[in-house]
Scaffold this active site. Sequence first.
Site, PDB file in Angstrom:
ATOM      1  N   GLN A   1       8.206  -5.025  17.837  1.00 30.10           N
ATOM      2  CA  GLN A   1       8.499  -5.134  16.411  1.00 30.10           C
ATOM      3  C   GLN A   1       9.994  -5.184  16.145  1.00 30.10           C
ATOM      4  O   GLN A   1      10.459  -5.867  15.236  1.00 30.10           O
ATOM      5  CB  GLN A   1       7.863  -3.978  15.650  1.00 30.10           C
ATOM      6  CG  GLN A   1       6.350  -3.997  15.696  1.00 30.10           C
ATOM      7  CD  GLN A   1       5.786  -5.342  15.295  1.00 30.10           C
ATOM      8  OE1 GLN A   1       5.836  -5.736  14.130  1.00 30.10           O
ATOM      9  NE2 GLN A   1       5.254  -6.087  16.258  1.00 30.10           N
TER      10      GLN A   1
ATOM     11  N   HIS B   1      11.737  -8.571  15.811  1.00 31.16           N
ATOM     12  CA  HIS B   1      11.502  -9.417  14.641  1.00 31.16           C
ATOM     13  C   HIS B   1      12.766  -9.586  13.807  1.00 31.16           C
ATOM     14  O   HIS B   1      13.084 -10.686  13.343  1.00 31.16           O
ATOM     15  CB  HIS B   1      10.426  -8.796  13.749  1.00 31.16           C
ATOM     16  CG  HIS B   1       9.043  -9.268  14.057  1.00 31.16           C
ATOM     17  ND1 HIS B   1       8.647 -10.571  13.936  1.00 31.16           N
ATOM     18  CD2 HIS B   1       7.943  -8.580  14.455  1.00 31.16           C
ATOM     19  CE1 HIS B   1       7.371 -10.681  14.260  1.00 31.16           C
ATOM     20  NE2 HIS B   1       6.928  -9.497  14.586  1.00 31.16           N
TER      21      HIS B   1
ATOM     22  N   ASP C   1      -1.438  -9.164  16.308  1.00 35.48           N
ATOM     23  CA  ASP C   1      -0.556 -10.198  15.760  1.00 35.48           C
ATOM     24  C   ASP C   1      -1.097 -11.598  16.002  1.00 35.48           C
ATOM     25  O   ASP C   1      -0.961 -12.481  15.153  1.00 35.48           O
ATOM     26  CB  ASP C   1       0.829 -10.082  16.402  1.00 35.48           C
ATOM     27  CG  ASP C   1       1.833  -9.419  15.486  1.00 35.48           C
ATOM     28  OD1 ASP C   1       1.461  -9.025  14.378  1.00 35.48           O
ATOM     29  OD2 ASP C   1       3.002  -9.280  15.910  1.00 35.48           O
TER      30      ASP C   1
ATOM     31  N   GLU D   1       3.025  -0.169   8.490  1.00 37.59           N
ATOM     32  CA  GLU D   1       2.360  -1.469   8.603  1.00 37.59           C
ATOM     33  C   GLU D   1       1.437  -1.462   9.827  1.00 37.59           C
ATOM     34  O   GLU D   1       0.247  -1.754   9.724  1.00 37.59           O
ATOM     35  CB  GLU D   1       3.429  -2.553   8.734  1.00 37.59           C
ATOM     36  CG  GLU D   1       2.884  -3.960   8.900  1.00 37.59           C
ATOM     37  CD  GLU D   1       3.987  -4.970   9.182  1.00 37.59           C
ATOM     38  OE1 GLU D   1       3.731  -6.169   8.974  1.00 37.59           O
ATOM     39  OE2 GLU D   1       5.091  -4.568   9.617  1.00 37.59           O
ATOM     40  N   HIS D   2       1.978  -1.154  10.990  1.00 39.29           N
ATOM     41  CA  HIS D   2       1.208  -1.063  12.233  1.00 39.29           C
ATOM     42  C   HIS D   2       1.258   0.363  12.759  1.00 39.29           C
ATOM     43  O   HIS D   2       2.332   0.954  12.830  1.00 39.29           O
ATOM     44  CB  HIS D   2       1.789  -1.985  13.312  1.00 39.29           C
ATOM     45  CG  HIS D   2       1.973  -3.401  12.883  1.00 39.29           C
ATOM     46  ND1 HIS D   2       3.202  -3.900  12.485  1.00 39.29           N
ATOM     47  CD2 HIS D   2       1.100  -4.429  12.792  1.00 39.29           C
ATOM     48  CE1 HIS D   2       3.069  -5.176  12.177  1.00 39.29           C
ATOM     49  NE2 HIS D   2       1.810  -5.522  12.344  1.00 39.29           N
TER      50      HIS D   2
ATOM     51  N   HIS E   1     -14.328  -4.735 -34.781  1.00 39.43           N
ATOM     52  CA  HIS E   1     -15.200  -4.567 -33.621  1.00 39.43           C
ATOM     53  C   HIS E   1     -16.524  -3.929 -34.049  1.00 39.43           C
ATOM     54  O   HIS E   1     -17.608  -4.380 -33.670  1.00 39.43           O
ATOM     55  CB  HIS E   1     -14.538  -3.661 -32.569  1.00 39.43           C
ATOM     56  CG  HIS E   1     -13.526  -4.342 -31.715  1.00 39.43           C
ATOM     57  ND1 HIS E   1     -12.377  -4.889 -32.210  1.00 39.43           N
ATOM     58  CD2 HIS E   1     -13.490  -4.562 -30.364  1.00 39.43           C
ATOM     59  CE1 HIS E   1     -11.671  -5.405 -31.218  1.00 39.43           C
ATOM     60  NE2 HIS E   1     -12.328  -5.222 -30.080  1.00 39.43           N
TER      61      HIS E   1
END
Length: 428
Positions: free
Chosen positions: A254, A257, A356, A322-323, A415
């Site tokens: 990761q 990235h 992934d 996230e992971h 109404h």
Amino acid sequence: MRIMKAEQFGLQREVEYGTPEQNETVRQIVEAIKAEGDAALLRYTEQLDRVQLEASSLRVTQEEIQAAYEKVDAEFLTAIREAAVNVRVFHEKQKRNSWMDLQPDGTMLGQILRPLKRVGVYVPGGKAAYPSSVLMNVIPAQVAGVPEIVMVTPPATGGKAGIDPYILVAAAEAGVKEMYRVGGAQAIAALAYGTASIAPVDKICGPGNIYVALAKRSVFGAVDIDSIAGPSEIVVLADEGANASFIAADLLSQAEHDEMASAILVTPSETLAEAVAAEVERQLATLPREAIARASIDSYGAVLLVDSIEAGITVVNKLAPEHLEVLTADPMSLLGLIENAGAIFLGPYSSEPVGDYFAGPNHIIPTNGTARFSSPVNVDDFLKKSSLIYYSKEALLKNGNSIMTLARHEGLEAHARAIQIRLEQEGK
């Protein structure tokens, strides 16, 4: 890699909203596309990507797609086809049906599910090309039944109008028929508001740089968006029996990235903490993207020491990563305690890249702690729901007074009268 007590670590990162200058740039681009259409789209492509295009050359041709197939290797083609099957099978299991419920008094209530008509998929073309993200955006939309899926991706910078052939092949394999060589905030605005060359969409999906993220936020409301994605994150929860080299490799998967990616180990074992920190340094030295990964590890990486695995789970739930990888002696026994994580990888052979690329679950996952309330991209993201109400006369006569009571309590007499007039005509 820093080793510290968990309580010393800042658990939340600031949400990325861009600088005032970046926001103003995006505002100008979006307004120009709305006002000028293709002319602004082409101007910004030349200015920002340094590629001169004509409106007629924005759309990728079938000949270019065929040429892309001739440039990719056979091994990639086999792998992307296998991955596409896995992604499709997983998302097919998410499909839901419309439903109707008929009551004894003749009332019918229900929900109608319909696919969005047209979806735009943004595929970045910056620091790396991600053909796998094409599958993750397109296939759930296809499974949902979206009839029109359009892809935009930046042309190669510096005067070349080409697109990475692997992206084109991935899109073709996923079934995309409409592709355009345009990127950045200008592409997002074109998808949202339309130009002479690109028809507007109902929803925009896909990651991008800060300008893409800010543009997506700007056009939200005119169209739907998937999310405003932040830098990638991984948290590994591990006990003393975990393999340090596995953990280091997964953290770096990761970190490579982006310089702002976050890679964190949570463990009660000081021995493992020291072994992983050393192994990260050893593996970093041979990474092709060492500079990016090292910047990530130095700024956003950490080994967090906790008193127990249970205390580690508390940290994990606060991070809402996230992971999340769970590398403990019995990871399944901990699953019920994990409340906040976008994707959960259990055991030493469920490395994050398995998800992934290949396993089937979507890899577009909430970041920056938003797994507390958000989910990975899924089939529901491409469906809209309509409530269905058929009230029988019997039901209205029975419940009319309650409806009028609630309406008048809110000060909405019209109404109430809409119900009263029906009751009066029925003699009630």
